[in-house]
Write a protein that holds these residues in place. Structure first.
Motif, short mmCIF file in Angstrom:
data_model
loop_
_atom_site.label_atom_id
_atom_site.label_comp_id
_atom_site.label_asym_id
_atom_site.label_seq_id
_atom_site.Cartn_x
_atom_site.Cartn_y
_atom_site.Cartn_z
N HIS A 80 0.83 -1.20 0.00
CA HIS A 80 0.00 0.00 0.00
C HIS A 80 0.87 1.25 0.00
O HIS A 80 1.81 1.35 0.77
N MET A 81 0.52 2.17 -0.88
CA MET A 81 1.24 3.45 -0.94
C MET A 81 0.44 4.53 -0.25
O MET A 81 -0.76 4.70 -0.55
N GLU A 82 1.08 5.25 0.66
CA GLU A 82 0.40 6.39 1.28
C GLU A 82 0.14 7.44 0.19
O GLU A 82 0.99 7.63 -0.69
N SER A 85 3.02 9.64 -0.50
CA SER A 85 4.33 9.00 -0.74
C SER A 85 4.95 9.40 -2.08
O SER A 85 6.13 9.13 -2.31
N VAL A 86 4.15 10.00 -2.96
CA VAL A 86 4.65 10.39 -4.28
C VAL A 86 4.36 11.87 -4.52
O VAL A 86 3.53 12.45 -3.80
N GLY A 87 5.04 12.46 -5.49
CA GLY A 87 4.90 13.90 -5.76
C GLY A 87 3.46 14.30 -6.01
O GLY A 87 2.93 15.23 -5.41
N ARG A 96 -4.64 -0.50 -9.48
CA ARG A 96 -4.27 -1.75 -10.17
C ARG A 96 -2.80 -2.07 -9.93
O ARG A 96 -2.40 -3.20 -9.77
N ARG A 97 -1.99 -0.99 -9.93
CA ARG A 97 -0.55 -1.17 -9.71
C ARG A 97 -0.28 -1.77 -8.32
O ARG A 97 0.52 -2.68 -8.19
N GLU A 98 -0.95 -1.26 -7.30
CA GLU A 98 -0.74 -1.81 -5.95
C GLU A 98 -1.19 -3.27 -5.86
O GLU A 98 -0.55 -4.09 -5.20
N GLN A 131 7.30 6.80 1.48
CA GLN A 131 7.93 7.68 0.49
C GLN A 131 8.46 6.80 -0.64
O GLN A 131 9.12 5.79 -0.35
N ALA A 132 8.15 7.16 -1.88
CA ALA A 132 8.55 6.32 -3.03
C ALA A 132 9.50 7.09 -3.93
O ALA A 132 9.31 8.28 -4.17
N ASP A 133 10.52 6.38 -4.42
CA ASP A 133 11.46 7.03 -5.34
C ASP A 133 12.05 6.02 -6.33
O ASP A 133 13.25 6.00 -6.55
N GLY A 134 11.20 5.15 -6.86
CA GLY A 134 11.67 4.16 -7.83
C GLY A 134 12.23 2.94 -7.13
O GLY A 134 13.09 3.06 -6.26
N GLY A 135 11.73 1.76 -7.50
CA GLY A 135 12.24 0.52 -6.90
C GLY A 135 11.56 0.14 -5.60
O GLY A 135 12.13 -0.59 -4.78
N THR A 136 10.32 0.57 -5.42
CA THR A 136 9.65 0.25 -4.14
C THR A 136 9.37 -1.24 -4.01
O THR A 136 9.39 -1.76 -2.90
N ARG A 137 9.11 -1.94 -5.12
CA ARG A 137 8.79 -3.37 -4.97
C ARG A 137 10.02 -4.14 -4.46
O ARG A 137 9.88 -5.05 -3.65
N CYS A 138 11.20 -3.74 -4.90
CA CYS A 138 12.42 -4.42 -4.44
C CYS A 138 12.71 -4.08 -2.99
O CYS A 138 13.02 -4.96 -2.18
N ASN A 176 16.95 4.39 -10.03
CA ASN A 176 16.15 5.35 -9.25
C ASN A 176 14.96 5.83 -10.09
O ASN A 176 14.76 5.40 -11.23
N ASN A 177 14.17 6.71 -9.51
CA ASN A 177 12.93 7.12 -10.17
C ASN A 177 13.18 7.80 -11.53
O ASN A 177 12.52 7.46 -12.52
N GLU A 178 14.17 8.70 -11.59
CA GLU A 178 14.46 9.39 -12.88
C GLU A 178 14.91 8.38 -13.92
O GLU A 178 14.53 8.46 -15.09
N GLU A 179 15.77 7.45 -13.48
CA GLU A 179 16.29 6.45 -14.42
C GLU A 179 15.17 5.52 -14.89
O GLU A 179 15.14 5.08 -16.04
N ASP A 180 14.22 5.25 -14.00
CA ASP A 180 13.07 4.42 -14.35
C ASP A 180 12.22 5.14 -15.40
O ASP A 180 11.78 4.55 -16.39
N GLN A 181 12.01 6.45 -15.18
CA GLN A 181 11.14 7.22 -16.08
C GLN A 181 11.80 7.45 -17.44
O GLN A 181 11.16 7.32 -18.47
N ALA A 182 13.10 7.82 -17.43
CA ALA A 182 13.74 8.27 -18.67
C ALA A 182 14.73 7.26 -19.25
O ALA A 182 15.27 7.47 -20.32
O1 CDP Z 1 8.35 1.38 -7.32
P1 CDP Z 1 8.64 0.41 -8.42
O2 CDP Z 1 9.84 0.81 -9.26
O3 CDP Z 1 8.75 -1.02 -7.91
O4 CDP Z 1 7.36 0.37 -9.36
P2 CDP Z 1 7.00 1.29 -10.64
O5 CDP Z 1 5.54 1.01 -10.93
O6 CDP Z 1 8.00 1.07 -11.72
O7 CDP Z 1 7.09 2.77 -10.09
C1 CDP Z 1 8.25 3.51 -10.21
C2 CDP Z 1 8.13 4.76 -9.35
O8 CDP Z 1 7.14 5.61 -9.87
C3 CDP Z 1 7.71 4.53 -7.91
O9 CDP Z 1 8.73 4.02 -7.08
C4 CDP Z 1 7.29 5.94 -7.53
O10 CDP Z 1 8.44 6.71 -7.17
C5 CDP Z 1 6.69 6.47 -8.83
N1 CDP Z 1 5.21 6.47 -8.76
C6 CDP Z 1 4.58 7.69 -8.69
O11 CDP Z 1 5.24 8.73 -8.71
N2 CDP Z 1 3.20 7.73 -8.59
C7 CDP Z 1 2.47 6.59 -8.53
N3 CDP Z 1 1.13 6.65 -8.43
C8 CDP Z 1 3.12 5.35 -8.62
C9 CDP Z 1 4.50 5.33 -8.74
#
Ligand code: CDP
Length: 244
Positions: A80-82, A85-87, A96-98, A131-138, A176-182
């Motif tokens: 569960h994401m608060e 926890s994200v911007g 669905r993602r959770e 707080q989430a910043d990319g890689g929360t599942r790991c 990290n989050n930027e690397e995941d996005q871009a």
């Molecule tokens: O967190 P993880 O990398 O395991 O899963 P992802 O679905 O690839 O999400 C990557 C990142 O996107 C998350 O870690 C969050 O930082 C961000 N995110 C977000 O900003 N808003 C959301 N509703 C979901 C994820």
């Protein structure tokens, strides 16, 4: 994924990443075993800017009863994401993602947990992403393994997890989050180092067969580093000088 921000420099001419790390350098990781007094086992992890709390309850009776299994225990995981926890505020209802990440983590933990020792019961794992910043599942999977061990649940091994990936045509450790996005690829890896078994492997992006192999190797090596920190966290709680 797929170069949303084409102007961002993900890797400079000196091989340094957007957050100052080298290609094979994980973010700063801090794991604490225990902390929640109402849980049977718990843990807290900071994985770069990810902050995640895990509580484990059980083995305990299953309600409704028909969900139980007479041959084995069952593992239930809620990721569960608060909303904060994200911007951009996340809607409080389970996304669905959770739901998908809960399932992915449950399936990654199942090979590690000796559920056959607890027929008719359930072990519940509650994951709260503060707080989430990319890689929360790991990070969550890593912390959940520590919380299960803290709860005294018999396990074959702990699952350690970290993502490898690809940015600027280079294989990197701990996306990290930027690397995941871009970036070009993100590969979360969950691994049981003592048993040498992978329990989580996902891939978002495109890799050549050689890059794929390298990504798996880099991810597995990263998991071995994470595993040492998991063991240290348990050691600190049970054999260290911690007061709580
Ligand atoms: O967190 P993880 O990398 O395991 O899963 P992802 O679905 O690839 O999400 C990557 C990142 O996107 C998350 O870690 C969050 O930082 C961000 N995110 C977000 O900003 N808003 C959301 N509703 C979901 C994820």
């Amino acid at each position: 994924m797929g170069g949303r921000d084409a102007t961002m420099v993900l890797l400079d001419e000196n091989g340094i990443r957007c957050d100052g790390r080298k290609v094979d350098e994980p973010r700063k990781i801090m794991i604490k075993a225990g902390g929640l007094k109402n849980a049977d086992g718990s843990s807290y992890i900071e994985f770069g800017d990810n902050k995640i709390l895990v509580g484990v309850f059980g083995p305990r009776d299953v309600h409704p009863k028909h969900m139980s299994n007479t041959d084995t225990g069952i593992l239930r995981v809620r990721y569960h994401m608060e909303p904060f926890s994200v911007g951009e505020r996340k809607r409080p209802a389970p996304s669905r993602r959770e739901i998908e990440i809960s399932k992915v983590i449950k399936e990654a933990l199942e090979p590690a947990v000796m559920l056959e020792k607890f027929p008719r019961t359930a072990v519940d794992v509650f994951i709260e992403v503060l707080q989430a910043d990319g890689g929360t599942r790991c990070a969550a999977l890593t912390a959940a393994s520590v919380a299960l061990a803290d709860a005294g649940i018999p396990m074959r091994d702990m699952v350690a997890a970290i993502a490898s990936g690809k940015v600027a045509d280079t294989i990197i450790l701990d996306v990290n989050n930027e690397e995941d996005q871009a970036g070009q690829a993100d590969m979360p890896v969950g691994y049981m180092p003592s048993l040498k078994k992978i329990t989580l492997l996902q891939l978002d992006g495109v890799l050549t067969p050689e890059e794929y192999k390298k990504c798996v190797d880099v991810g597995v090596k990263g998991c071995e580093l994470v595993y040492e920190l998991q063991k240290q966290a348990l050691h600190d709680k049970y054999f260290g000088n911690r007061k709580d």
